[in-house]
Design a protein around this motif. Structure first.
Motif, mmCIF file in Angstrom:
data_model
loop_
_atom_site.group_PDB
_atom_site.id
_atom_site.type_symbol
_atom_site.label_atom_id
_atom_site.label_comp_id
_atom_site.label_asym_id
_atom_site.label_seq_id
_atom_site.Cartn_x
_atom_site.Cartn_y
_atom_site.Cartn_z
ATOM 1 N N GLY A 72 45.146 35.077 44.573
ATOM 2 C CA GLY A 72 44.600 35.256 45.915
ATOM 3 C C GLY A 72 43.998 36.630 46.157
ATOM 4 O O GLY A 72 43.753 37.019 47.300
ATOM 5 N N VAL A 73 43.741 37.373 45.063
ATOM 6 C CA VAL A 73 43.074 38.682 45.225
ATOM 7 C C VAL A 73 41.657 38.443 45.745
ATOM 8 O O VAL A 73 40.987 37.494 45.320
ATOM 9 C CB VAL A 73 43.035 39.429 43.867
ATOM 10 N N SER A 74 41.241 39.312 46.628
ATOM 11 C CA SER A 74 39.914 39.101 47.215
ATOM 12 C C SER A 74 38.828 39.197 46.129
ATOM 13 O O SER A 74 38.984 39.922 45.138
ATOM 14 C CB SER A 74 39.642 40.146 48.295
ATOM 15 N N GLU A 75 37.737 38.465 46.352
ATOM 16 C CA GLU A 75 36.664 38.405 45.364
ATOM 17 C C GLU A 75 36.096 39.795 45.088
ATOM 18 O O GLU A 75 35.761 40.160 43.957
ATOM 19 C CB GLU A 75 35.559 37.456 45.864
ATOM 20 N N ARG A 76 36.004 40.590 46.152
ATOM 21 C CA ARG A 76 35.476 41.943 46.029
ATOM 22 C C ARG A 76 36.360 42.771 45.077
ATOM 23 O O ARG A 76 35.852 43.479 44.202
ATOM 24 C CB ARG A 76 35.443 42.555 47.421
ATOM 25 N N LYS A 77 37.676 42.631 45.284
ATOM 26 C CA LYS A 77 38.610 43.386 44.460
ATOM 27 C C LYS A 77 38.582 42.887 43.007
ATOM 28 O O LYS A 77 38.647 43.670 42.060
ATOM 29 C CB LYS A 77 40.021 43.237 45.039
ATOM 30 N N VAL A 78 38.486 41.572 42.864
ATOM 31 C CA VAL A 78 38.405 40.984 41.509
ATOM 32 C C VAL A 78 37.205 41.567 40.771
ATOM 33 O O VAL A 78 37.290 41.987 39.613
ATOM 34 C CB VAL A 78 38.280 39.450 41.594
ATOM 35 N N LEU A 79 36.121 41.594 41.510
ATOM 36 C CA LEU A 79 34.861 42.008 40.898
ATOM 37 C C LEU A 79 34.865 43.493 40.522
ATOM 38 O O LEU A 79 34.576 43.864 39.368
ATOM 39 C CB LEU A 79 33.729 41.712 41.904
ATOM 40 N N HIS A 87 38.910 44.618 38.784
ATOM 41 C CA HIS A 87 39.340 43.997 37.524
ATOM 42 C C HIS A 87 38.191 43.808 36.543
ATOM 43 O O HIS A 87 38.308 44.169 35.376
ATOM 44 C CB HIS A 87 40.004 42.648 37.803
ATOM 45 N N ALA A 88 37.107 43.246 37.018
ATOM 46 C CA ALA A 88 36.030 42.881 36.087
ATOM 47 C C ALA A 88 35.131 44.063 35.719
ATOM 48 O O ALA A 88 34.866 44.307 34.543
ATOM 49 C CB ALA A 88 35.193 41.758 36.698
ATOM 50 N N LEU A 89 34.700 44.801 36.723
ATOM 51 C CA LEU A 89 33.692 45.840 36.472
ATOM 52 C C LEU A 89 34.175 46.891 35.474
ATOM 53 O O LEU A 89 33.432 47.301 34.579
ATOM 54 C CB LEU A 89 33.282 46.483 37.798
ATOM 55 N N ARG A 90 35.418 47.323 35.626
ATOM 56 C CA ARG A 90 35.907 48.399 34.755
ATOM 57 C C ARG A 90 35.857 47.981 33.288
ATOM 58 O O ARG A 90 35.539 48.783 32.413
ATOM 59 C CB ARG A 90 37.326 48.786 35.158
ATOM 60 N N ASN A 91 36.160 46.736 33.016
ATOM 61 C CA ASN A 91 36.078 46.263 31.631
ATOM 62 C C ASN A 91 34.649 45.924 31.234
ATOM 63 O O ASN A 91 34.242 46.128 30.096
ATOM 64 C CB ASN A 91 36.985 45.050 31.446
ATOM 65 N N VAL A 130 41.045 37.574 34.898
ATOM 66 C CA VAL A 130 40.244 37.465 36.117
ATOM 67 C C VAL A 130 40.630 36.182 36.859
ATOM 68 O O VAL A 130 40.806 36.174 38.080
ATOM 69 C CB VAL A 130 38.742 37.482 35.778
ATOM 70 N N ARG A 131 40.796 35.122 36.050
ATOM 71 C CA ARG A 131 41.207 33.843 36.658
ATOM 72 C C ARG A 131 42.581 34.006 37.331
ATOM 73 O O ARG A 131 42.821 33.541 38.436
ATOM 74 C CB ARG A 131 41.259 32.754 35.577
ATOM 75 N N THR A 132 43.476 34.711 36.634
ATOM 76 C CA THR A 132 44.814 34.950 37.177
ATOM 77 C C THR A 132 44.727 35.708 38.498
ATOM 78 O O THR A 132 45.400 35.367 39.476
ATOM 79 C CB THR A 132 45.649 35.771 36.159
ATOM 80 N N ALA A 133 43.902 36.735 38.499
ATOM 81 C CA ALA A 133 43.761 37.550 39.714
ATOM 82 C C ALA A 133 43.282 36.692 40.868
ATOM 83 O O ALA A 133 43.798 36.787 41.987
ATOM 84 C CB ALA A 133 42.776 38.691 39.453
ATOM 85 N N ARG A 134 42.285 35.837 40.565
ATOM 86 C CA ARG A 134 41.751 34.973 41.630
ATOM 87 C C ARG A 134 42.840 34.004 42.117
ATOM 88 O O ARG A 134 42.988 33.774 43.314
ATOM 89 C CB ARG A 134 40.563 34.182 41.107
ATOM 90 N N SER A 135 43.613 33.455 41.150
ATOM 91 C CA SER A 135 44.621 32.465 41.537
ATOM 92 C C SER A 135 45.742 33.106 42.341
ATOM 93 O O SER A 135 46.431 32.451 43.115
ATOM 94 C CB SER A 135 45.186 31.771 40.289
#
Lengths: 335, 615
Positions: free
Chosen positions: A241-248, A251-255, A234-239
């Motif tokens: 520059g993936v949008s917060e919405r997409k990260v959430l 990446h995060a929700l599915r897991n 998740v940290r990698t995704a944010r770094s």
């Protein structure tokens, strides 16, 4: 995988056989039999007449004979008649009680999930915010309020307090509507009226039942999301520059949902068990009451039909869960 | 938003609008749902609520009225010796046979317009006499025979006859023109089965036969017809049963539009939810199976009564008592000398039954002095009574050799030199809160006189199983057992409960209802004479002497008669019952006369004549 499924299915049969033997034995070993009450009520009945009654009810034979007679008929689809309700046990369980229970439990499960997941995400994302504290507070209130107590409070509020204070009777005091689907088919009532009546009868029990699960799953969702949000990917995704919405949500929700799926999967058999306390408080005739009443009333055919059905569901959903683990997690392989 | 909420609330409320007088209907709230209706021989089972609901839709040859007297319903007149319709014949073996010559009215019809004839009596006789039919009263049907003379006349015979045979209708009536074709099919199926090895299957087929005419689906499909003032039109399992007037019923009042046109039983199986329904006005009256006594006295109900509904307490025939283990072969019972009448006298003097009734039931459950209800025609008001007198209880115990130990509990030294404390096992049904409160009250009273009541409760299914209640002889319970007997006029005339020969012992394979083994040979002698005496005037002194012996010798310790609470919305008329109305006290006395005063229903019966009103 195929071999594994076949092997598991093969193991299910002896398992279910043993479960049915255990259930039948335990039910039959209860003190007394269904005719005791009859004998208590009729002091003039002679022992011979009572024995003839026991014979007519098939209670004069040893447990193992009765079990195999039951099993022989059950595998041919005949689960016997309910001694209490007079109707065939299969009709009573699968046509009368189970559909009502499923309406109640699935509705409450759906509502609980629809609320718990977004609220859990919100509290994880806004950890330690005022919203998080407020929701956490209400989650613990929901977790620590027994269903029957909440049910009684809701009944008092909507059936007595509001009508007496505002002069409007908005909700019925429990039970189910005096309507059947055939009424809609025969044009006696509209489909809208049918749904409206069921909705008014279901509001309170569904809310009561959903509250506990909602509170628990909100907490699980929060914990799961917090754990995922702190993962490296998740940290990698944010770094990146993936949008917060997409990260959430990607990446995060599915897991984060995996533990919730496990919990929901494990609670599937409970959907069919009914909810004894909620059904009792609201006089809702579902599976919970059916199982309880059949055990107390020594209505063996109904008890066997319901309990063996639930045993089958437990075994089946366990198998499904094992298979799904392999599907979801590539590291798990069955040989 | 406000408009939306208001609209929603009003829309929801429409479904629950007060009905009652507006559409001349009556909603009865009940905590039980019948399984099957029309099982008049109790082949499937007997449920209080089924018996009550059936009163609306079936009538018998006779009706038992509020004063516990017989009235002709389907027959032209009640068979009596005076009108020559009741013929008693002395038999060589000293017993008697009674022939009841009855004539059906010529204006009686089923709800489809088909006339009611003796064929409808004969088919019930055929059912009852069918081998393998699981009847609740096989002893009665073994003595019963029927001779059909023509379409309206028949003779019902009981041999040997008993006094209780003359209470109520001798046989129910069911529609032969509807049931016979199905019955013939059932008989054909059973013919292929072996009565010995297939008894269970045969019994199930017969139960299925009655279910197929009385289940919810059978009623919704209109598979059978009815003889009563109302006929069921709709049964939604788990919800409600609705009945409408039967246009072919013969006793409708002239201005029948003034009386209710439809009746709905609402099944609300949890009594707390039923209490909510009463308070919210969702039901107009309560049935005999509804809220509990203490719920009826709860502030939730009583505080709202004022100008909305009346709360009645109708004395019932449910008798709470203490059976005492009087088997001297049981060491603990023998040590406490429970078979000694003086010990039982000490126990009853120690219990303040009136204060218990006052404290727990507002005095609305009368103290009993024998096992016969004060409202039973055979009741003897002059039986010996044991008042609350703890000093006397102590002195009786001291005379028996007991003295208080250092802990205040009585103790004595037995003939073989053992010191025994007066520790009395006290059993009742666990989970019955009302009964458990009585138990605490009694235990405390006994403690005051030095009797240490040791509570040992278990669920009803455990304590009423034959392995427990009927095994006092083996010491399964060694002291007192608090439970209730439900009686009808017929069962009180049978009076079989406390016969010496009905004590469960190895000699009778532990059968019989005299659980504690009480025995008074004179009581047995009187009972056998009374049961065989068909002239009630001659039988009455025998029954009254039995009650005197019961009370004097304390075959069991009488506690109270339970009262049944009824909540009746003001304006409902003739929804009235009494202790023995229609046999067991189920309402109403005359279904065809139940109505709303504001719709013009005339008051014929007043509940005040048969019960106490909560003030």
């Amino acid at each position: 995988m195929f071999n594994y499924i076949v092997r598991r299915l093969g193991q299910m049969l002896p398992l279910l056989f043993m479960a049915s033997v255990a259930i039948f034995t335990l039910v039959s070993l209860q003190p007394g039999d269904p005719l005791d009450e009859l004998r208590m009520a009729n002091p003039m009945m002679t022992p011979e007449q009572f024995e003839s009654l026991r014979r007519a009810h098939g209670l004069d034979q040893p447990i193992h004979v009765r079990y195999f007679k039951w099993l022989g008929r059950a595998v041919n689809g005949d689960l016997g008649r309910s001694r209490t309700y007079g109707v065939p046990a299969a009709e009573f369980i699968f046509q009368q009680r189970l559909p009502r229970t499923l309406v109640l439990t699935i509705t409450s499960l759906t509502i609980a999930l629809l609320i718990a997941i977004p609220v859990g995400i919100f509290t994880a994302v806004r950890q330690y915010s005022a919203g998080d504290y407020t929701i956490t507070f209400f989650s613990f209130v929901g977790l620590s309020t027994p269903n029957f107590f909440l049910g009684i409070i809701l009944l008092y509020l909507f059936v007595i307090f509001i009508p007496e204070t505002f002069g409007v009777r908005a909700l019925p005091p429990g039970g189910i509507p005096d309507l059947m689907w055939s009424d809609v088919q025969l044009g006696r009532v509209t489909a809208g009226e049918y749904v409206r009546q069921w909705a008014t009868h279901l509001i309170l029990p569904v809310f009561t039942l959903a509250t506990g699960s909602m509170a628990a799953w909100t907490r699980f969702m929060r914990a799961s999301m917090l754990e995922v949000l702190n993962q490296d990917y998740v940290r990698t995704a944010r770094s990146k520059g993936v949008s917060e919405r997409k990260v959430l949500y990607k990446h995060a929700l599915r897991n984060g949902l995996i533990p919730i799926i496990t919990l929901v999967g494990l609670s599937m058999p409970a959907l069919f068990n009914g909810a004894l306390l909620t059904e009792t408080v609201f006089s809702y005739p579902g599976m919970g009451r059916a199982i309880f009443d059949s055990l107390v009333g020594k209505d063996y055919n109904v008890a066997m039909a319901a309990l063996v059905f639930i045993a089958i569901l437990v075994v089946f959903f366990n198998l499904m869960a094992d298979i799904l683990y392999a599907v979801v997690d590539p590291r798990i392989r069955y040989d | 938003m406000y408009r939306f909420v208001t609209t929603l609330v009003l829309a929801l409320a429409l479904g629950f609008a007060f009905a009652g007088p507006q559409d001349n209907s009556l909603t009865v709230g009940t905590a039980q749902e019948p399984v099957v209706l029309g099982d008049l021989l109790n082949v499937i089972g007997s449920m209080a609520i089924a018996s009550e609901v059936e009163l609306w839709m079936y009538v018998g040859l006779y009706r038992i009225n509020l004063d516990a007297n017989l009235e002709a319903e389907l027959v032209t007149e009640v068979a009596t010796v005076e009108n020559g319709r009741q013929v008693i014949t002395e038999l060589p073996d000293g017993t008697q046979r009674v022939d009841l010559n009855l004539t059906l009215r010529d204006d009686i019809f089923w709800s489809d317009g088909h006339p009611i004839t003796t064929d409808d009596v004969a088919i019930v006789y055929e059912f009852a006499k069918t081998p393998g039919m699981s009847l609740a009263g096989p002893d009665y049907w073994a003595r019963f025979s029927l001779e059909v003379i023509d379409e309206r006349n028949f003779v019902a015979t009981l041999e040997p006859a008993q006094s209780s045979d003359l209470v109520g209708s001798p046989i129910p009536v069911l529609p032969a023109h509807v049931m016979r074709p199905v019955w013939e099919d059932v008989q054909a199926r059973v013919a292929d089965l072996d009565p010995e090895t297939d008894a269970g299957q045969i019994g199930e087929i017969y139960r299925g036969f009655f279910t197929d005419f009385g289940s919810p689906s059978a009623i919704n499909e209109g598979r059978t017809v009815y003889s009563g003032a109302f006929k069921p039109v709709r049964w939604t399992p788990g919800s409600a049963l609705r009945m409408e007037r039967n246009p072919y019923y013969h006793l409708h009042p002239e201005n029948q539009d003034a009386y209710v046109q439809s009746v709905e039983y609402r099944f609300i199986t949890d009594t707390n939810a039923l209490l909510f329904a009463i308070v919210s006005g969702a039901v107009d009256v309560t049935s005999s199976v509804s809220i509990t006594f203490d719920q009826a006295l709860s502030p939730q109900i009583t505080a709202r009564a004022a100008d909305r509904y009346d709360i009645w307490f109708v004395p019932g025939s449910v008798w709470e008592h203490l059976d005492i283990n009087q088997f001297d072969n049981v060491q603990q019972s023998a040590d406490l000398m429970l078979s000694d009448i003086n010990t039982r006298r000490a126990i009853i003097h120690a219990i303040d039954r009136q204060s218990m009734s006052d404290a727990l039931f507002d005095g609305l459950q009368p103290v009993s002095h024998s096992n016969v209800s004060p409202f039973d025609p055979i009741y003897n008001p002059d039986v010996p009574q044991y008042d609350y007198d703890p000093e006397l209880a102590v002195s009786i115990l001291e005379e028996l050799g007991w003295s208080r130990g250092s802990d205040g509990v009585m103790q004595r030294t037995t003939a073989d030199g053992r010191t025994v404390r007066f520790e009395l096992e006290f059993v009742t049904t666990a989970g019955n809160a009302v009964r458990e409160r009585q138990q605490q009250f009694i235990a405390e009273d006994l403690r005051q006189v030095g009797i240490d009541a040791r509570i040992n409760n278990a669920p009803a299914s455990v304590v009423f199983s034959p392995d427990f209640i009927n095994r006092a002889y083996d010491g399964a319970w060694t002291g007192m057992f608090m439970f209730a007997w439900v009686s009808s006029q017929a069962s009180s005339l049978n009076a079989a409960g406390y016969l010496c020969r009905n004590a469960p012992t190895p000699a009778n394979d532990f059968a019989g209802q005299n659980a504690g083994g009480a025995c008074s040979p004179r009581y047995d002698e009187l009972r056998d004479q009374a049961v065989a005496e068909l002239d009630m005037a001659a039988a009455l002194p025998l029954y009254q002497e039995m009650q005197a012996i019961f009370a004097e010798e304390l075959l069991a310790i009488p506690l109270i008669f339970r009262s049944t609470p009824y909540v009746v919305t003001q304006g409902v008329t003739n929804f009235v019952t009494s202790t023995f109305n229609q046999g067991f006290g189920y309402p109403p006395a005359a279904p065809e006369l139940v109505g709303w005063a504001e719709r013009g229903a005339e008051m014929v019966f007043d509940q005040a004549d048969f019960g106490d009103q909560f003030e």
